[in-house]
Design a protein around this motif. Sequence first.
Motif, PDB file in Angstrom:
ATOM      1  N   ASP A 140       1.946  16.009  -8.956  1.00 48.57           N
ATOM      2  CA  ASP A 140       2.384  14.938  -8.059  1.00 48.57           C
ATOM      3  C   ASP A 140       1.171  14.170  -7.539  1.00 48.57           C
ATOM      4  N   GLN A 141       0.751  13.149  -8.296  1.00 44.26           N
ATOM      5  CA  GLN A 141      -0.407  12.359  -7.892  1.00 44.26           C
ATOM      6  C   GLN A 141      -0.124  11.566  -6.620  1.00 44.26           C
ATOM      7  N   GLY A 142       1.122  11.182  -6.432  1.00 45.27           N
ATOM      8  CA  GLY A 142       1.487  10.467  -5.215  1.00 45.27           C
ATOM      9  C   GLY A 142       1.261  11.318  -3.979  1.00 45.27           C
ATOM     10  N   LYS A 143       1.575  12.610  -4.090  1.00 46.88           N
ATOM     11  CA  LYS A 143       1.356  13.502  -2.957  1.00 46.88           C
ATOM     12  C   LYS A 143      -0.133  13.706  -2.721  1.00 46.88           C
ATOM     13  N   LEU A 144      -0.928  13.756  -3.797  1.00 44.55           N
ATOM     14  CA  LEU A 144      -2.378  13.876  -3.639  1.00 44.55           C
ATOM     15  C   LEU A 144      -2.927  12.658  -2.905  1.00 44.55           C
ATOM     16  N   ILE A 145      -2.485  11.463  -3.311  1.00 50.03           N
ATOM     17  CA  ILE A 145      -2.938  10.231  -2.657  1.00 50.03           C
ATOM     18  C   ILE A 145      -2.584  10.264  -1.172  1.00 50.03           C
ATOM     19  N   THR A 146      -1.327  10.608  -0.877  1.00 46.14           N
ATOM     20  CA  THR A 146      -0.875  10.649   0.512  1.00 46.14           C
ATOM     21  C   THR A 146      -1.657  11.678   1.325  1.00 46.14           C
ATOM     22  N   SER A 147      -1.927  12.824   0.719  1.00 47.78           N
ATOM     23  CA  SER A 147      -2.653  13.877   1.431  1.00 47.78           C
ATOM     24  C   SER A 147      -4.070  13.435   1.767  1.00 47.78           C
ATOM     25  N   ILE A 148      -4.776  12.865   0.787  1.00 49.79           N
ATOM     26  CA  ILE A 148      -6.157  12.436   1.039  1.00 49.79           C
ATOM     27  C   ILE A 148      -6.195  11.260   2.018  1.00 49.79           C
ATOM     28  N   VAL A 149      -5.244  10.342   1.889  1.00 48.17           N
ATOM     29  CA  VAL A 149      -5.198   9.197   2.792  1.00 48.17           C
ATOM     30  C   VAL A 149      -4.873   9.641   4.218  1.00 48.17           C
ATOM     31  N   ASP A 150      -3.798  10.439   4.374  1.00 51.90           N
ATOM     32  CA  ASP A 150      -3.300  10.771   5.711  1.00 51.90           C
ATOM     33  C   ASP A 150      -4.030  11.939   6.367  1.00 51.90           C
ATOM     34  N   LYS A 151      -4.561  12.856   5.561  1.00 56.11           N
ATOM     35  CA  LYS A 151      -5.153  14.065   6.112  1.00 56.11           C
ATOM     36  C   LYS A 151      -6.680  14.072   6.074  1.00 56.11           C
ATOM     37  N   VAL A 152      -7.271  13.104   5.348  1.00 60.69           N
ATOM     38  CA  VAL A 152      -8.730  13.061   5.240  1.00 60.69           C
ATOM     39  C   VAL A 152      -9.285  11.735   5.771  1.00 60.69           C
ATOM     40  N   ILE A 153      -8.918  10.644   5.113  1.00 60.98           N
ATOM     41  CA  ILE A 153      -9.549   9.361   5.431  1.00 60.98           C
ATOM     42  C   ILE A 153      -9.098   8.810   6.785  1.00 60.98           C
ATOM     43  N   THR A 154      -7.781   8.740   7.003  1.00 61.42           N
ATOM     44  CA  THR A 154      -7.282   8.171   8.261  1.00 61.42           C
ATOM     45  C   THR A 154      -7.808   8.925   9.486  1.00 61.42           C
TER      46      THR A 154
END
Length: 429
Positions: free
Chosen positions: A54-68
Amino acid sequence: MKYSPTRSFALSINKKLISVALASVFIISACGEESTSTNGVGFNDSQDTNTDFDQGKLITSIVDKVITPTYQQFSSLASEQQQAISNYCVQESALALGNSSDTLVNDAKVLAKESWQTAMNSWQQAEMMQFSQFLIDGGLRNNIYSWPTKNTCGVDLDVTYFKAGSVNGQPYNIATRTASRKSMVALEFLLFSDNLAHTCTGSTVPTQWNNQTEQYRKVARCEFASEVAADIKNNAIELLTAWQGSDGTGGYAAKLKSAGTVGSDFATQHDAVNKLSDAIFYLDNFTKDSKLAKPLGLFANECGSQACPESVESNFANHSITNITNNLQALKMFMQGSLTAGETDALGFSHYLTDVGDEVTAATINDHLALAIEETKNYQQSLASTLANDSDKVLVTHGDVKNITDKLKSDFITSLALELPKTSAGDND
């Protein structure tokens, strides 16, 4: 880590071999010859891993849990930094009027310095979260942190321009000033340099600056530091707004998370994953090369081609090795998909590698990361002092980081079918 005589000798030989190899690369480049690499630009272009990950979940995780949360943290710390420096200036100005004491001023300055160090720790993690059209192309990153561009003479001049309220016949406006005269780099110089004499050597110098009283110069520098800190605070807010939108649900973060949908900036989710992976190669181009190889003399520096303490990143606050630790910590976040390890719903690049059957690369990168982080945390002196007294130790650190970046430039992008950024194509180090 203890160093045996045998290891020290081997490191010295290795350093000489690296220098010879570098010279050979430069000679080949100068002759106009091209080098090819199975990991160069275009390798794996437009391919995918063909798994059900699930690449979409990876994107969301890195965006919401790391970068933001990293951007949010820096914005908050930039605000606290501005307040701490403002408080320091109140005490410095009061002392000039006889309404404060050296103790109160010194205590306030210590807090101001600590606020810079804390904000810098956060920013050095954000440094690993750059996207060209988002941060770099518009100059927003440089306005927050202009390194490696720095200009202490320009800062000295702007101290006097700000004090006068005008520059070249126009009202002074820090927002229009070049990045090298402000940002966290200028703030470091203003807070941590104890030499109150200006640093200009050309024909343009701060008029009568060196003839002013010590207290006058301290107040003037502090007042400008407060203005710089306010500008950094404003740019941090601009960064956060551009990233997550004014309501917290839009901005560039939303573009990444909508990858593969109709009207998205990214045709596929894999394109967005590639954009995220591009950012972590900061570790190759800046951490390894500019922050370690250049001061070591593996690349040309201010001292020629030898160990050069003057070339370190943060030479006034002696924060260089801590910056490198935070760069490494940021990569760790990308690998685990969150700020802290063990979040059950987080997905990072380690999970992606495991899903495609390359647990070895995931484990190797994580092991090298843990070693490099431990190594940088164990420095007993600043990076500049260590270069002067024990350059082999810095060479070990460079090797630890290179082990990571070599893996990123080979098995990492190969297993995940990612495209190597142009800035990291080839291996000239």
